[in-house]
Design a protein around this motif. Structure first.
Motif, mmCIF file in Angstrom:
data_model
loop_
_atom_site.group_PDB
_atom_site.id
_atom_site.type_symbol
_atom_site.label_atom_id
_atom_site.label_comp_id
_atom_site.label_asym_id
_atom_site.label_seq_id
_atom_site.Cartn_x
_atom_site.Cartn_y
_atom_site.Cartn_z
ATOM 1 N N ARG A 278 -33.247 51.681 -85.408
ATOM 2 C CA ARG A 278 -32.960 50.204 -84.874
ATOM 3 C C ARG A 278 -32.946 50.497 -83.472
ATOM 4 O O ARG A 278 -33.564 49.488 -82.927
ATOM 5 N N LEU B 11 -36.409 50.235 -82.229
ATOM 6 C CA LEU B 11 -37.064 48.757 -82.149
ATOM 7 C C LEU B 11 -36.557 48.095 -81.032
ATOM 8 O O LEU B 11 -37.565 47.113 -80.809
ATOM 9 N N VAL B 12 -35.405 48.060 -81.100
ATOM 10 C CA VAL B 12 -34.622 47.263 -79.740
ATOM 11 C C VAL B 12 -35.377 47.558 -78.467
ATOM 12 O O VAL B 12 -35.689 46.620 -77.605
ATOM 13 N N ARG C 261 -38.644 46.079 -77.846
ATOM 14 C CA ARG C 261 -38.706 44.782 -77.699
ATOM 15 C C ARG C 261 -39.121 44.558 -76.032
ATOM 16 O O ARG C 261 -39.678 43.418 -75.627
ATOM 17 N N LEU D 121 -44.282 47.600 -80.670
ATOM 18 C CA LEU D 121 -43.670 46.983 -81.689
ATOM 19 C C LEU D 121 -44.449 46.110 -82.509
ATOM 20 O O LEU D 121 -45.218 45.662 -81.899
ATOM 21 N N ASP D 122 -44.277 45.934 -83.768
ATOM 22 C CA ASP D 122 -44.818 45.320 -84.713
ATOM 23 C C ASP D 122 -43.830 44.781 -85.867
ATOM 24 O O ASP D 122 -43.628 45.360 -86.879
ATOM 25 N N ALA D 123 -43.054 43.577 -85.323
ATOM 26 C CA ALA D 123 -42.035 43.312 -85.933
ATOM 27 C C ALA D 123 -42.180 42.418 -87.209
ATOM 28 O O ALA D 123 -41.364 41.838 -87.743
ATOM 29 N N ARG D 124 -43.399 42.332 -87.608
ATOM 30 C CA ARG D 124 -43.825 41.430 -88.642
ATOM 31 C C ARG D 124 -42.773 41.789 -90.019
ATOM 32 O O ARG D 124 -42.503 40.985 -90.947
ATOM 33 N N LEU E 114 -39.912 43.060 -90.405
ATOM 34 C CA LEU E 114 -38.533 42.641 -90.232
ATOM 35 C C LEU E 114 -38.295 41.188 -90.940
ATOM 36 O O LEU E 114 -37.226 40.790 -91.264
#
Lengths: 112, 112
Positions: free
Chosen positions: B20, B23-24, B27, B73-76, B78
DNA sequence: CAATCATATACCCATATGGGTAGATGTAAA
DNA sequence: TTTACATCTACCCATATGGGTATATGATTG
């Protein structure tokens, strides 16, 4: 060292498919263990174990009801997960563009 | 059987605190592995492992940049988690009332 | 108190992890 | 191509799981 204990974190608690199913089932109302086990299609001890994890992270609470023990939802803990993922909302909208740029890069690399 | 593979599910992927964090960090923009490892305070191989898991569930993508490999990041993915937890939104608002009712039950039980 | 129903626990197993270290693989520069 | 740098993999370890089965614990009823 090994991985963190599932029991200590809401993120870990909902990482298990069965546990997510339990939470979904409980949205329709409280349920005794046996009924949950039946709906999940798993033996009772398995259901009890998952319920214990959920109880320890505070996502469910239990109440004695005669011989039974009825479990109910306490979704407050999910709010944290919802908010954490929400912090990426702008990014999953952007991602298409980024992905596109990425694909362009790949094409370029391949041609070189 | 044992637990499901972390690598096959976004819920499992984000169950790990370090992941996590990654991921942060992403960003704020793409980062090479070494930089991520440094910011996380873990050895590079560890970062690579976590990045691999994230890559396999599609939450990050990598791009070659000279000698380095840059992760982005590829946040899709989430979004699914956000929506799933969102399905409980009405419940975490209700939960206070329910909890209250629960406490009342406990008091009653104690008096009996 | 004995019998029965509903759960929770204790174990035993196989396996997935996460961490750490050393070596393999790739890429760029001398 | 030799050297140096950046990552990835392969291993080795200790441990946390999830599943299944048998048994302990609680509570209700006769």
């Amino acid at each position: 060292m090994a991985r963190a204990a599932t029991t200590s974190d809401v993120f870990n608690a909902i990482a298990e498919p069965r546990r997510r199913e339990i939470l979904v089932l409980l949205r329709a109302g409280e349920r005794p263990v046996a009924e949950l086990a039946l709906e999940l299609g798993i033996p009772q001890p398995g259901a009890s174990k998952h319920l214990r994890v959920l109880r320890e992270v505070g996502l469910v609470r239990d109440r004695k009801a005669g011989k039974q023990r009825v479990y109910g939802l306490d979704a407050r803990g999910l709010r944290r997960v919802h908010e954490w993922t929400g912090g990426f909302e702008q990014f999953w909208n952007e991602s298409f563009d980024r992905l596109d740029a990425y694909v362009q890069d790949l094409k370029r690399e391949r041609q070189e």
